[in-house]
Enzyme design. Sequence first.
Site, PDB file in Angstrom:
ATOM      1  N   ASP A 473      15.248 -19.767  75.224  1.00 42.24           N
ATOM      2  CA  ASP A 473      15.108 -19.038  76.365  1.00 42.24           C
ATOM      3  C   ASP A 473      16.330 -18.736  77.054  1.00 42.24           C
ATOM      4  OD1 ASP A 473      13.444 -18.125  78.338  1.00 42.24           O
ATOM      5  OD2 ASP A 473      12.567 -20.039  78.788  1.00 42.24           O
ATOM      6  N   ASP A 543       6.024 -13.422  80.570  1.00 42.98           N
ATOM      7  CA  ASP A 543       5.416 -14.821  81.028  1.00 42.98           C
ATOM      8  C   ASP A 543       4.009 -14.418  81.480  1.00 42.98           C
ATOM      9  OD1 ASP A 543       7.351 -16.554  80.462  1.00 42.98           O
ATOM     10  OD2 ASP A 543       8.484 -16.235  82.340  1.00 42.98           O
TER      11      ASP A 543
END
Length: 724
Positions: A473, A543
Amino acid sequence: MIHFQKKTQQFDLISENSQLSLGVLPSGHLATYYYGEKVGTVDLSYVVKEIKRASYMADTDCIKDFKLEQIPLAYPAYGNPDMRTPAVQLILADGTRITNLRYLDHRISEKQLIPGLPSCQHETAEMLTIRLVDQENKLRVSLLISVFPQHDVFTQNIQIENLGSTPITIDRCMSGSLDFLSDKYDLLTLGGAWGREAHQNRRRLVQGFQGVDSKRGASGHGQNPFIALLDQEVDENHGTIYSMNLVYSGNFLALADVDMHQNTRLQIGINPFEFSWKLDAKEIFHTPEVVMVEAQQGLNQLSARYHKFYTECLIPKNFAKKTRPILMNNWEATYFDFDKETILALAAEGKKLGMELFVLDDGWFGQRNDDTSSLGDWQPNVEKLGGTLEQLIATINQIGMAFGLWIKPEMVSPNSRLYQKHPDWIIRVTNQEPQQVRHQYVLDLSRKEVQDYLIATLTNLLTENNISYIKWDMNRNITDSGSSSLEREQQKELAHRYILGLYRVLDEITKRFPDVLLESCAGGGGRFDPGMLAYSPQIWTSDDTDAIERLEIQKGAALIYPQASMSCHVSAVPNHQVGRITTLKTRGMVAQQGNFGYEFNLLELSEKEKADIQQQITEYKTIRETMQFGEFRQLQVYDNRNEYAWLQQKNDQVIVSHVFVQAHGNTVPKRLKLSGVQPDRYYLSADDGKMISGRELMNIGLSLPVPTHDYFATRWCFTQVSDR
Ligand code: GLA
């Protein structure tokens, strides 16, 4: 094939269906004669000769009516005297800025790697290197253009070489520049924001500048390094498209510039904004690679070419065509609030339902129980994990699940031990308080010691533990662009050096651990680009896990990126981002458009819900190969603001999916016509056992059910048979 006609000084790069032709003009300037559908090795110099002359433009080399500004140029330099947007702009040794590039020579070879940067490779690719030289300024600029014959793709990267004895400065060096003799196009880009990535944005070209760029240190949620010109009638199955996609993950510019006489210059490359590069004597600068794809049969043909190309020529070989596991990620299930018992219970439940890989997301290390701490301290929190990471993994493996781990290597929390020890390792401007985003700083990956530290940390983690998947990430952008390790005049190199540093770390780790499946993520799709795809076969698309929001996001991403590269999960309802309630069927169907997984608390489900998920997984396993690696087509729908439909097909399996966003009263749905199936073959429907020809499916189509609620999803499964 690469063909050079000596007499006419013309280069033809020809693939099965596409062609790029360049020519050296008598002045030594390099022109683009043609880019598009294959026309063959005919003399195309007339394309330039027959351009009618316009007024108020300089003559080149004092030759009357030789107006460079009207000629489609292959790599225009600033000045001399094309006054349109240049592809390259340099500050020369004496401070002057006019570069005069003329043809020197050329060479045909195998496709070469680009030092320090990812690039596309295939054993059938051939490369043409054309060297241009500015004798007076002791400068060489080379175009390295490759043809991928079976993929109908051309790539290009540029080398700038300082042949003199004094440094020069590069202010602009685009990777690709194509001139078109018309402006009658639509411009297509992909953009949005966090949670709304990759929306298709199509508008008419107008005179002047238009396009997208990133100044964020990453390609970004708000734009993708992709730009295309579309004939105005282009739809899913018809029309001509010219496109560019940059194999790069940092600041980029993608631009269409329409001049005074309705010609369009299309460019893509490193963003010249806040960029410059000091090129010392005898040094070479390499630009990232641009991928150029054209299509004659609309958006689906464009997608098919990109998908095949990235699968076969960019995505790491070990995974490009390998079935991806159905994963269970604990992020939206627990966020930071978990312990050993919860993790093991989730893994056990996931296994029972048919999932294959358990991914432990944020919160497993240091003192991280919320987003304020510990990034950089990649030691497992043994208290929270109820033992070592090794023990946890062993138990999960015993349950029958592979194990994956989340990590955010590029970031550091202010209260981490790493930051206390190396406060100078972050990107910041001296004498200014550094900005924080989500309580974190960005490590200065332009520094070799930081890269080495990351390589060592990740190597330890992957050596000591049985980890088969990493979610890498990165979720903040670079705001305080400055580096104490760079000289005053090199500060504008930071953003590019950061990406070079990132690529070095990724390259090293993926070489050392080629069997670890890497999924990259940047707060969702903040770095969904071909540069990252070169190392990570899959990317967390957004997301936003809401099925309806995902329809537009995935439609955009799948325009260029193969569906197996888009990670898509079924999550809880009401959805955590938008509060929407959709059925498990709709969520499953939308997530199965890409790389399939689950991300919600299985322990809170009823027995009925569990049984439904188990069935969903069992069914998915029978079509997984098709969904992940089949040919992907977006289908035309009657109302494209309210309906989405797509098709995946491989071997004899055809899977069609359709979603109505809203149900409207008294609806009489129009039929859904397929595309891309074989007209002369028959298709057996798994639903009603009826046989139907490809010709009927394409011309008459499927009958859509009347939606009985919002977000109504339908799927059809067909098996292709030769006879009725
Ligand atoms: C990012 C990712 C999410 C999740 C969180 C954890 O935002 O995109 O999927 O991993 O970080 O902090």
